[in-house]
Design a protein around this motif. Structure first.
Motif, PDB file in Angstrom:
ATOM      1  N   THR A  24       0.833  -1.190   0.000  1.00  0.00           N
ATOM      2  CA  THR A  24       0.000   0.000   0.000  1.00  0.00           C
ATOM      3  C   THR A  24       0.873   1.246   0.000  1.00  0.00           C
ATOM      4  O   THR A  24       1.973   1.244   0.515  1.00  0.00           O
ATOM      5  CB  THR A  24      -0.932   0.036   1.225  1.00  0.00           C
ATOM      6  OG1 THR A  24      -0.149  -0.009   2.409  1.00  0.00           O
ATOM      7  CG2 THR A  24      -1.902  -1.135   1.211  1.00  0.00           C
ATOM      8  N   GLY A  25       0.346   2.302  -0.605  1.00  0.00           N
ATOM      9  CA  GLY A  25       1.078   3.556  -0.674  1.00  0.00           C
ATOM     10  C   GLY A  25       1.432   3.895  -2.105  1.00  0.00           C
ATOM     11  O   GLY A  25       1.042   3.210  -3.045  1.00  0.00           O
ATOM     12  N   GLU A  26       2.167   4.968  -2.252  1.00  0.00           N
ATOM     13  CA  GLU A  26       2.520   5.468  -3.567  1.00  0.00           C
ATOM     14  C   GLU A  26       3.987   5.204  -3.851  1.00  0.00           C
ATOM     15  O   GLU A  26       4.826   5.226  -2.951  1.00  0.00           O
ATOM     16  CB  GLU A  26       2.219   6.955  -3.652  1.00  0.00           C
ATOM     17  CG  GLU A  26       0.740   7.245  -3.505  1.00  0.00           C
ATOM     18  CD  GLU A  26       0.424   8.719  -3.571  1.00  0.00           C
ATOM     19  OE1 GLU A  26       1.312   9.549  -3.274  1.00  0.00           O
ATOM     20  OE2 GLU A  26      -0.715   9.048  -3.919  1.00  0.00           O
ATOM     21  N   TYR A  27       4.291   4.961  -5.132  1.00  0.00           N
ATOM     22  CA  TYR A  27       5.638   4.660  -5.581  1.00  0.00           C
ATOM     23  C   TYR A  27       5.941   5.516  -6.799  1.00  0.00           C
ATOM     24  O   TYR A  27       5.135   5.595  -7.729  1.00  0.00           O
ATOM     25  CB  TYR A  27       5.760   3.182  -5.959  1.00  0.00           C
ATOM     26  CG  TYR A  27       5.599   2.278  -4.769  1.00  0.00           C
ATOM     27  CD1 TYR A  27       6.703   1.774  -4.098  1.00  0.00           C
ATOM     28  CD2 TYR A  27       4.336   1.943  -4.300  1.00  0.00           C
ATOM     29  CE1 TYR A  27       6.560   0.953  -2.994  1.00  0.00           C
ATOM     30  CE2 TYR A  27       4.177   1.125  -3.194  1.00  0.00           C
ATOM     31  CZ  TYR A  27       5.289   0.638  -2.550  1.00  0.00           C
ATOM     32  OH  TYR A  27       5.145  -0.166  -1.450  1.00  0.00           O
ATOM     33  N   GLU A  28       7.111   6.134  -6.829  1.00  0.00           N
ATOM     34  CA  GLU A  28       7.532   6.938  -7.967  1.00  0.00           C
ATOM     35  C   GLU A  28       8.237   6.053  -8.989  1.00  0.00           C
ATOM     36  O   GLU A  28       9.107   5.257  -8.633  1.00  0.00           O
ATOM     37  CB  GLU A  28       8.475   8.043  -7.516  1.00  0.00           C
ATOM     38  CG  GLU A  28       8.959   8.900  -8.668  1.00  0.00           C
ATOM     39  CD  GLU A  28       9.944   9.962  -8.247  1.00  0.00           C
ATOM     40  OE1 GLU A  28      10.355  10.740  -9.117  1.00  0.00           O
ATOM     41  OE2 GLU A  28      10.317  10.011  -7.063  1.00  0.00           O
ATOM     42  N   VAL A  29       7.898   6.213 -10.251  1.00  0.00           N
ATOM     43  CA  VAL A  29       8.557   5.468 -11.324  1.00  0.00           C
ATOM     44  C   VAL A  29       9.922   6.118 -11.554  1.00  0.00           C
ATOM     45  O   VAL A  29      10.009   7.300 -11.904  1.00  0.00           O
ATOM     46  CB  VAL A  29       7.713   5.478 -12.616  1.00  0.00           C
ATOM     47  CG1 VAL A  29       8.462   4.783 -13.753  1.00  0.00           C
ATOM     48  CG2 VAL A  29       6.367   4.823 -12.376  1.00  0.00           C
ATOM     49  N   VAL A  30      11.001   5.346 -11.334  1.00  0.00           N
ATOM     50  CA  VAL A  30      12.355   5.878 -11.488  1.00  0.00           C
ATOM     51  C   VAL A  30      13.077   5.309 -12.702  1.00  0.00           C
ATOM     52  O   VAL A  30      14.126   5.817 -13.101  1.00  0.00           O
ATOM     53  CB  VAL A  30      13.198   5.668 -10.203  1.00  0.00           C
ATOM     54  CG1 VAL A  30      12.607   6.444  -9.034  1.00  0.00           C
ATOM     55  CG2 VAL A  30      13.332   4.195  -9.854  1.00  0.00           C
ATOM     56  N   ARG A  31      12.518   4.265 -13.310  1.00  0.00           N
ATOM     57  CA  ARG A  31      13.123   3.682 -14.505  1.00  0.00           C
ATOM     58  C   ARG A  31      12.085   2.855 -15.253  1.00  0.00           C
ATOM     59  O   ARG A  31      11.312   2.125 -14.643  1.00  0.00           O
ATOM     60  CB  ARG A  31      14.288   2.794 -14.107  1.00  0.00           C
ATOM     61  CG  ARG A  31      15.063   2.258 -15.283  1.00  0.00           C
ATOM     62  CD  ARG A  31      16.322   1.577 -14.804  1.00  0.00           C
ATOM     63  NE  ARG A  31      16.621   0.483 -15.713  1.00  0.00           N
ATOM     64  CZ  ARG A  31      17.328  -0.583 -15.395  1.00  0.00           C
ATOM     65  NH1 ARG A  31      17.809  -0.720 -14.180  1.00  0.00           N
ATOM     66  NH2 ARG A  31      17.561  -1.499 -16.264  1.00  0.00           N
ATOM     67  N   ILE A  32      12.062   2.978 -16.563  1.00  0.00           N
ATOM     68  CA  ILE A  32      11.211   2.141 -17.401  1.00  0.00           C
ATOM     69  C   ILE A  32      12.096   1.037 -17.949  1.00  0.00           C
ATOM     70  O   ILE A  32      13.113   1.298 -18.595  1.00  0.00           O
ATOM     71  CB  ILE A  32      10.549   2.955 -18.516  1.00  0.00           C
ATOM     72  CG1 ILE A  32       9.673   4.045 -17.882  1.00  0.00           C
ATOM     73  CG2 ILE A  32       9.738   2.049 -19.432  1.00  0.00           C
ATOM     74  CD1 ILE A  32       9.094   5.027 -18.859  1.00  0.00           C
ATOM     75  N   MET A  33      11.735  -0.192 -17.647  1.00  0.00           N
ATOM     76  CA  MET A  33      12.551  -1.349 -17.999  1.00  0.00           C
ATOM     77  C   MET A  33      12.041  -1.987 -19.297  1.00  0.00           C
ATOM     78  O   MET A  33      10.950  -1.663 -19.768  1.00  0.00           O
ATOM     79  CB  MET A  33      12.521  -2.333 -16.835  1.00  0.00           C
ATOM     80  CG  MET A  33      13.121  -1.721 -15.567  1.00  0.00           C
ATOM     81  SD  MET A  33      12.826  -2.659 -14.059  1.00  0.00           S
ATOM     82  CE  MET A  33      13.563  -4.219 -14.437  1.00  0.00           C
ATOM     83  N   PRO A  34      12.812  -2.909 -19.883  1.00  0.00           N
ATOM     84  CA  PRO A  34      12.365  -3.577 -21.113  1.00  0.00           C
ATOM     85  C   PRO A  34      11.059  -4.340 -20.903  1.00  0.00           C
ATOM     86  O   PRO A  34      10.722  -4.743 -19.791  1.00  0.00           O
ATOM     87  CB  PRO A  34      13.507  -4.553 -21.411  1.00  0.00           C
ATOM     88  CG  PRO A  34      14.699  -3.984 -20.714  1.00  0.00           C
ATOM     89  CD  PRO A  34      14.155  -3.319 -19.477  1.00  0.00           C
ATOM     90  N   THR A  35      10.359  -4.518 -21.997  1.00  0.00           N
ATOM     91  CA  THR A  35       9.099  -5.261 -21.993  1.00  0.00           C
ATOM     92  C   THR A  35       9.375  -6.751 -21.803  1.00  0.00           C
ATOM     93  O   THR A  35      10.328  -7.289 -22.362  1.00  0.00           O
ATOM     94  CB  THR A  35       8.370  -5.027 -23.328  1.00  0.00           C
ATOM     95  OG1 THR A  35       8.198  -3.622 -23.496  1.00  0.00           O
ATOM     96  CG2 THR A  35       7.031  -5.721 -23.367  1.00  0.00           C
ATOM     97  N   ARG A  36       8.524  -7.423 -21.008  1.00  0.00           N
ATOM     98  CA  ARG A  36       8.621  -8.872 -20.819  1.00  0.00           C
ATOM     99  C   ARG A  36       8.271  -9.594 -22.114  1.00  0.00           C
ATOM    100  O   ARG A  36       7.669  -9.011 -23.013  1.00  0.00           O
ATOM    101  CB  ARG A  36       7.642  -9.334 -19.730  1.00  0.00           C
ATOM    102  CG  ARG A  36       7.942  -8.826 -18.355  1.00  0.00           C
ATOM    103  CD  ARG A  36       6.879  -9.295 -17.383  1.00  0.00           C
ATOM    104  NE  ARG A  36       7.144  -8.773 -16.052  1.00  0.00           N
ATOM    105  CZ  ARG A  36       6.302  -8.874 -15.050  1.00  0.00           C
ATOM    106  NH1 ARG A  36       5.133  -9.486 -15.203  1.00  0.00           N
ATOM    107  NH2 ARG A  36       6.611  -8.384 -13.871  1.00  0.00           N
ATOM    108  N   ALA A  37       8.605 -10.873 -22.191  1.00  0.00           N
ATOM    109  CA  ALA A  37       8.271 -11.686 -23.371  1.00  0.00           C
ATOM    110  C   ALA A  37       6.767 -11.689 -23.632  1.00  0.00           C
ATOM    111  O   ALA A  37       6.318 -11.793 -24.774  1.00  0.00           O
ATOM    112  CB  ALA A  37       8.778 -13.104 -23.184  1.00  0.00           C
TER     113      ALA A  37
END
Length: 73
Positions: A24-37
């Motif tokens: 629970t709570g908020e999370y900041e996006v710090v990196r966009i990672m590669p797409t899964r298969a």
């Protein structure tokens, strides 16, 4: 699968818990990672506790971009 756009700096709410605490709570996006298969996008997020975690797009529960893009308090 249609996925809404998530960008660096966006704040998201998660739909699950972690082994070390509740999700629970908020999370900041710090990196966009590669797409899964499977085609699902993955992100690196940081919570108020300062720890970073990897999540899949399907673990984000925010329903509107307004709530996704609000700053961490």
């Amino acid at each position: 699968m249609i996925q809404r756009s998530i960008a660096l700096g966006d704040v998201v709410r998660l739909s699950f818990g972690f082994a070390d605490q509740s999700g629970t709570g908020e999370y900041e996006v710090v990196r966009i990672m590669p797409t899964r298969a499977s085609g699902e996008r993955e992100y690196r997020v940081r919570g108020a506790d300062g720890f970073e975690r990897a999540i899949g797009h399907d673990q984000i529960v925010s329903d509107s971009l307004e709530s996704v893009r609000s700053p961490v308090g």
